[in-house]
Design a protein around this motif. Structure first.
Motif, PDB file in Angstrom:
ATOM      1  N   GLU A   1      59.545 129.585  57.640  1.00  0.00           N
ATOM      2  CA  GLU A   1      60.669 128.601  57.387  1.00  0.00           C
ATOM      3  C   GLU A   1      60.198 127.324  57.111  1.00  0.00           C
ATOM      4  N   ALA A   2      60.724 126.636  56.268  1.00  0.00           N
ATOM      5  CA  ALA A   2      60.265 125.283  55.838  1.00  0.00           C
ATOM      6  C   ALA A   2      61.243 124.553  56.687  1.00  0.00           C
ATOM      7  N   THR A   3      60.950 123.031  56.771  1.00  0.00           N
ATOM      8  CA  THR A   3      62.108 121.884  56.985  1.00  0.00           C
ATOM      9  C   THR A   3      63.080 121.553  56.252  1.00  0.00           C
ATOM     10  N   GLY A   4      64.199 121.437  56.577  1.00  0.00           N
ATOM     11  CA  GLY A   4      65.018 120.580  55.432  1.00  0.00           C
ATOM     12  C   GLY A   4      64.504 119.400  54.911  1.00  0.00           C
ATOM     13  N   LYS A   5      63.864 118.780  55.586  1.00  0.00           N
ATOM     14  CA  LYS A   5      63.249 117.371  55.297  1.00  0.00           C
ATOM     15  C   LYS A   5      62.284 117.869  54.117  1.00  0.00           C
ATOM     16  N   TRP A   6      61.326 118.571  54.333  1.00  0.00           N
ATOM     17  CA  TRP A   6      60.132 118.773  53.291  1.00  0.00           C
ATOM     18  C   TRP A   6      60.908 119.634  51.977  1.00  0.00           C
ATOM     19  N   VAL A   7      61.953 120.331  52.201  1.00  0.00           N
ATOM     20  CA  VAL A   7      62.608 121.056  51.026  1.00  0.00           C
ATOM     21  C   VAL A   7      63.245 119.865  50.190  1.00  0.00           C
ATOM     22  N   ASP A   8      63.730 119.051  50.680  1.00  0.00           N
ATOM     23  CA  ASP A   8      64.753 117.928  50.352  1.00  0.00           C
ATOM     24  C   ASP A   8      63.686 116.962  49.528  1.00  0.00           C
ATOM     25  N   ASP A   9      62.438 116.458  50.310  1.00  0.00           N
ATOM     26  CA  ASP A   9      61.472 115.870  49.523  1.00  0.00           C
ATOM     27  C   ASP A   9      60.741 116.455  48.309  1.00  0.00           C
ATOM     28  N   ALA A  10      60.708 117.768  48.399  1.00  0.00           N
ATOM     29  CA  ALA A  10      59.761 118.596  47.572  1.00  0.00           C
ATOM     30  C   ALA A  10      60.634 118.541  46.200  1.00  0.00           C
ATOM     31  N   SER A  11      61.925 119.016  46.521  1.00  0.00           N
ATOM     32  CA  SER A  11      62.969 119.076  45.013  1.00  0.00           C
ATOM     33  C   SER A  11      62.874 117.695  44.308  1.00  0.00           C
TER      34      SER A  11
ATOM     35  N   LEU B   1      63.808 137.807  35.063  1.00  0.00           N
ATOM     36  CA  LEU B   1      64.712 137.112  35.858  1.00  0.00           C
ATOM     37  C   LEU B   1      64.087 135.687  35.982  1.00  0.00           C
ATOM     38  N   PHE B   2      62.722 135.555  36.159  1.00  0.00           N
ATOM     39  CA  PHE B   2      62.197 134.270  36.302  1.00  0.00           C
ATOM     40  C   PHE B   2      61.233 134.088  35.202  1.00  0.00           C
ATOM     41  N   ARG B   3      61.442 132.612  34.573  1.00  0.00           N
ATOM     42  CA  ARG B   3      60.581 132.208  33.693  1.00  0.00           C
ATOM     43  C   ARG B   3      58.963 131.953  33.826  1.00  0.00           C
ATOM     44  N   SER B   4      58.670 131.548  34.950  1.00  0.00           N
ATOM     45  CA  SER B   4      57.276 131.227  35.135  1.00  0.00           C
ATOM     46  C   SER B   4      57.122 131.633  36.842  1.00  0.00           C
ATOM     47  N   ILE B   5      55.733 132.005  37.117  1.00  0.00           N
ATOM     48  CA  ILE B   5      55.590 132.312  38.317  1.00  0.00           C
ATOM     49  C   ILE B   5      54.270 131.728  38.810  1.00  0.00           C
ATOM     50  N   ALA B   6      54.324 131.812  40.270  1.00  0.00           N
ATOM     51  CA  ALA B   6      52.804 131.073  40.788  1.00  0.00           C
ATOM     52  C   ALA B   6      52.753 132.145  41.993  1.00  0.00           C
TER      53      ALA B   6
ATOM     54  N   GLY C   1      47.611 125.916  53.978  1.00  0.00           N
ATOM     55  CA  GLY C   1      48.681 126.809  53.124  1.00  0.00           C
ATOM     56  C   GLY C   1      49.504 125.437  52.466  1.00  0.00           C
ATOM     57  N   ASN C   2      49.796 124.320  53.051  1.00  0.00           N
ATOM     58  CA  ASN C   2      50.487 123.564  52.570  1.00  0.00           C
ATOM     59  C   ASN C   2      50.071 122.787  51.414  1.00  0.00           C
ATOM     60  N   GLU C   3      48.617 122.593  51.346  1.00  0.00           N
ATOM     61  CA  GLU C   3      48.106 122.124  50.060  1.00  0.00           C
ATOM     62  C   GLU C   3      48.061 122.925  48.927  1.00  0.00           C
ATOM     63  N   ARG C   4      47.789 124.191  49.192  1.00  0.00           N
ATOM     64  CA  ARG C   4      47.988 125.210  48.034  1.00  0.00           C
ATOM     65  C   ARG C   4      49.485 125.468  47.566  1.00  0.00           C
ATOM     66  N   LEU C   5      50.425 125.151  48.484  1.00  0.00           N
ATOM     67  CA  LEU C   5      51.787 125.491  48.030  1.00  0.00           C
ATOM     68  C   LEU C   5      52.162 124.256  47.070  1.00  0.00           C
ATOM     69  N   GLU C   6      51.616 122.988  47.605  1.00  0.00           N
ATOM     70  CA  GLU C   6      51.730 121.972  46.618  1.00  0.00           C
ATOM     71  C   GLU C   6      51.392 121.859  45.145  1.00  0.00           C
TER      72      GLU C   6
ATOM     73  N   ALA D   1      50.819 124.714  43.598  1.00  0.00           N
ATOM     74  CA  ALA D   1      51.536 125.667  42.833  1.00  0.00           C
ATOM     75  C   ALA D   1      52.920 125.171  42.439  1.00  0.00           C
ATOM     76  N   LEU D   2      53.342 124.246  43.252  1.00  0.00           N
ATOM     77  CA  LEU D   2      54.594 123.586  42.801  1.00  0.00           C
ATOM     78  C   LEU D   2      54.406 122.679  41.717  1.00  0.00           C
ATOM     79  N   GLU D   3      53.522 121.967  41.677  1.00  0.00           N
ATOM     80  CA  GLU D   3      53.037 121.017  40.696  1.00  0.00           C
ATOM     81  C   GLU D   3      52.916 121.723  39.392  1.00  0.00           C
ATOM     82  N   PHE D   4      52.281 122.876  39.357  1.00  0.00           N
ATOM     83  CA  PHE D   4      52.084 123.565  38.312  1.00  0.00           C
ATOM     84  C   PHE D   4      53.643 124.145  37.581  1.00  0.00           C
ATOM     85  N   LEU D   5      54.082 124.567  38.597  1.00  0.00           N
ATOM     86  CA  LEU D   5      55.622 125.420  38.123  1.00  0.00           C
ATOM     87  C   LEU D   5      56.238 123.978  37.601  1.00  0.00           C
ATOM     88  N   SER D   6      56.416 122.900  38.308  1.00  0.00           N
ATOM     89  CA  SER D   6      57.269 121.963  37.793  1.00  0.00           C
ATOM     90  C   SER D   6      56.779 121.277  36.241  1.00  0.00           C
ATOM     91  N   LYS D   7      55.812 121.752  35.735  1.00  0.00           N
ATOM     92  CA  LYS D   7      55.301 121.171  34.419  1.00  0.00           C
ATOM     93  C   LYS D   7      55.119 122.501  33.642  1.00  0.00           C
TER      94      LYS D   7
END
Length: 224
Positions: A31-41, A128-133, A210-215, A217-223
């Motif tokens: 489970e992530a923290t609410g702050k991380w989810v909010d910041d990442a969005s 259902l989903f457009r892009s994946i990571a 793990g966090n580095e890899r997650l970031e 992947a999110l960078e890829f999906l955001s673009k």
């Protein structure tokens, strides 16, 4: 601001980015923290939903298979049921809570380990989903690369991202050591079907950074 919503056994921690029509779903073992989810969005210009609480070994596996490592309980292969839950329960509920019309939004999916396996499997099965990571996807799963190679994969508007630790093929668990070759096979199959893919070899074994890899992947999906 991040919110927590319980849907059956699933915990969804989510934040809406009102400036974006992209929603990234993350199937996470932790489970992530609410702050991380909010910041990442905000950082990735996307609404973000982190889902935990699934039966990790069973909800995310596409068909029954022997347990790994040897001696572990067998995998039940309940991915079809879990996908149905995402489609019929989770996404409509989150849309309602966000106050959005699903027709105006695009969904992406990010998975890790077994949820990385699920992420690719469902992408072949539906749109259902457009892009994946997929981060360290469990493509060693019995029969998966063979199954994928036989699929007539429909054209995809989105893109696929994969990352794998450079030490993962040296796992002390013999069944995991093929993951490098299996990931190469997956990417080759997708490319042969005209699908845009990106692969990154990252440092460490299956559990590191793990966090580095997650970031990444999110960078890829955001673009994508």
């Amino acid at each position: 601001m991040a919110y927590k919503t319980q849907i059956g056994n699933l915990t969804c921690l989510w934040a809406r980015n009102e400036e974006s029509t992209r929603i990234i779903y993350v199937l996470s073992p932790l489970e992530a923290t609410g702050k991380w989810v909010d910041d990442a969005s905000k950082r990735y210009d996307s609404s973000l939903v982190v889902i935990t609480g699934m039966d990790w070994d069973n909800d995310l596996t596409p068909w029954p298979a022997p347990g790994v490592p040897a001696g572990s309980p067998d995998f039940k292969g309940l991915a079809a049921e879990f996908l149905a839950t995402l489609r019929s329960d989770v996404i409509p509920k989150i849309n309602d809570l966000m106050g959005i019309n699903h027709k105006d939004y695009e969904y992406d999916l990010l998975g890790i380990s077994l949820s990385g396996l699920f992420t690719l499997w469902q992408w072949v099965e539906c749109d259902l989903f457009r892009s994946i990571a997929s981060i360290s996807g469990s493509f060693w799963y019995e029969g998966f690369t063979e199954w994928l190679s036989k699929q007539k994969i429909p054209h995809k508007q989105g893109r696929a991202y994969f990352s794998l630790g450079d030490q993962e093929s040296k796992s002390p668990v013999p069944e995991f050591r093929s993951v490098g070759e299996d990931t190469e096979s997956v990417i080759s199959t997708l490319k042969s079907n005209g699908i845009s893919t990106e692969f990154r070899s990252v440092r460490g074994n299956h559990f590191q950074y793990g966090n580095e890899r997650l970031e990444m992947a999110l960078e890829f999906l955001s673009k994508s």
